[in-house]
Write an enzyme that holds these catalytic residues in place. Sequence first.
Site, mmCIF file in Angstrom:
data_model
loop_
_atom_site.group_PDB
_atom_site.id
_atom_site.type_symbol
_atom_site.label_atom_id
_atom_site.label_comp_id
_atom_site.label_asym_id
_atom_site.label_seq_id
_atom_site.Cartn_x
_atom_site.Cartn_y
_atom_site.Cartn_z
ATOM 1 N N SER A 89 -11.435 -1.432 2.782
ATOM 2 C CA SER A 89 -10.566 -1.637 3.944
ATOM 3 C C SER A 89 -10.083 -0.291 4.475
ATOM 4 O O SER A 89 -9.376 0.438 3.767
ATOM 5 C CB SER A 89 -9.371 -2.506 3.569
ATOM 6 O OG SER A 89 -9.790 -3.797 3.198
ATOM 7 N N GLU A 118 -5.516 3.012 6.086
ATOM 8 C CA GLU A 118 -5.222 2.963 4.651
ATOM 9 C C GLU A 118 -5.873 4.128 3.933
ATOM 10 O O GLU A 118 -5.389 4.596 2.909
ATOM 11 C CB GLU A 118 -5.726 1.634 4.082
ATOM 12 C CG GLU A 118 -5.455 1.414 2.615
ATOM 13 C CD GLU A 118 -5.861 0.038 2.144
ATOM 14 O OE1 GLU A 118 -6.198 -0.088 0.946
ATOM 15 O OE2 GLU A 118 -5.848 -0.910 2.942
ATOM 16 N N ARG A 122 0.835 -1.210 0.000
ATOM 17 C CA ARG A 122 0.000 0.000 0.000
ATOM 18 C C ARG A 122 0.871 1.261 0.000
ATOM 19 O O ARG A 122 0.500 2.279 0.595
ATOM 20 C CB ARG A 122 -0.959 0.016 1.199
ATOM 21 C CG ARG A 122 -1.868 -1.190 1.259
ATOM 22 C CD ARG A 122 -2.807 -1.286 0.062
ATOM 23 N NE ARG A 122 -3.643 -2.456 0.195
ATOM 24 C CZ ARG A 122 -3.336 -3.674 -0.282
ATOM 25 N NH1 ARG A 122 -2.200 -3.845 -0.947
ATOM 26 N NH2 ARG A 122 -4.142 -4.691 -0.134
#
Length: 335
Positions: free
Chosen positions: A235, A331, A163
């Site tokens: 998420s 995130e 990420r």
Amino acid sequence: MIRDFYDIDLSGRNSFHVRQRAARLVEFETTDDLTAFFRKGAPAKWTVLAGGNNILFTQDFDGVLLTPRAASIDVVAEAPDAVAVRAEAGVEWDDLVAWAVERDLWGIENLSLIPGKVGAAPVQNIGAYGAEAKDAIESVEMFCTDTCNTLILSREHCAFGYRESVFKHALRGRVVITAVTFRLSRRPRPDLGYGDLLRETEARGGATLRNIREAVCAIRRSKLPDTAVLGNAGSFFKNPVVEAAVAERLRTDYPALPLYPAAEGRMKLAAGWLIEQAGMKGHREGCVGVHDQQALVLVNYGGATGGEVLALAHKVQEAVRAKFGVEIAAEVNVL
């Protein structure tokens, strides 16, 4: 062509559906549009708002939001075993996956049904079911706001990680991604080693591209809420990566703890498992909650503010920290 919007309601432009406003939003199609915009002088505050699927607005945005609209997909090079495909930043990510599957091109099928635009894929290095965007990205086209030039950055220089990418760090606020080129394979290369994907694919008749895509979509739909029904950003938290010694200590205390190998000999923990074990899965406070099917997902049941979502995120992080001594990072980009 540039389209300008002033004092615009953002509730329909972010997947959490929070009701914040932006002083100005600019939709653009070409690099000429960006040149015309930035040559007038870069605004003091600006950021890119593509699909709005990985962002949480906690207040009105008093700068300029830039939204890409160009959405073409083109084959730019072919070889016996591979095809180079250029997709503009405004393409819906899942439309690109469907386009590739329809043409029997392998490489991004495990990333089916991830919401968002192609231009956001390299920024976040999106991933799912054992695959990441970096595995298929060949290069990224970017508009440099200081020079008004367009440069192409090869995959090797994108500093991709879990990420992570150079676009979240050294190039943040300096470039606008305009297109991404992917190297897709003509040869089958199924990756079915993650979770229930093998079982779901076999249930559909085996490892064809279409079966894998259908399996991924079915799994995602069974676990993740539809943003049209419940506001969410997928998420909300990243899986934490810890030193191997920390992972082994936790595994000793919690034998069921899922562990996955990560770079440099470290280990990745399953944030959803940690959140569930900390007692936060399905937890609800007013208009916000932790989804009861997937603990990584925070949801807006209707009428929640970004501040309320963020407050719940902090409570989830504290619960995991208190039980496991592990930090889980967001995130989602919080503004």
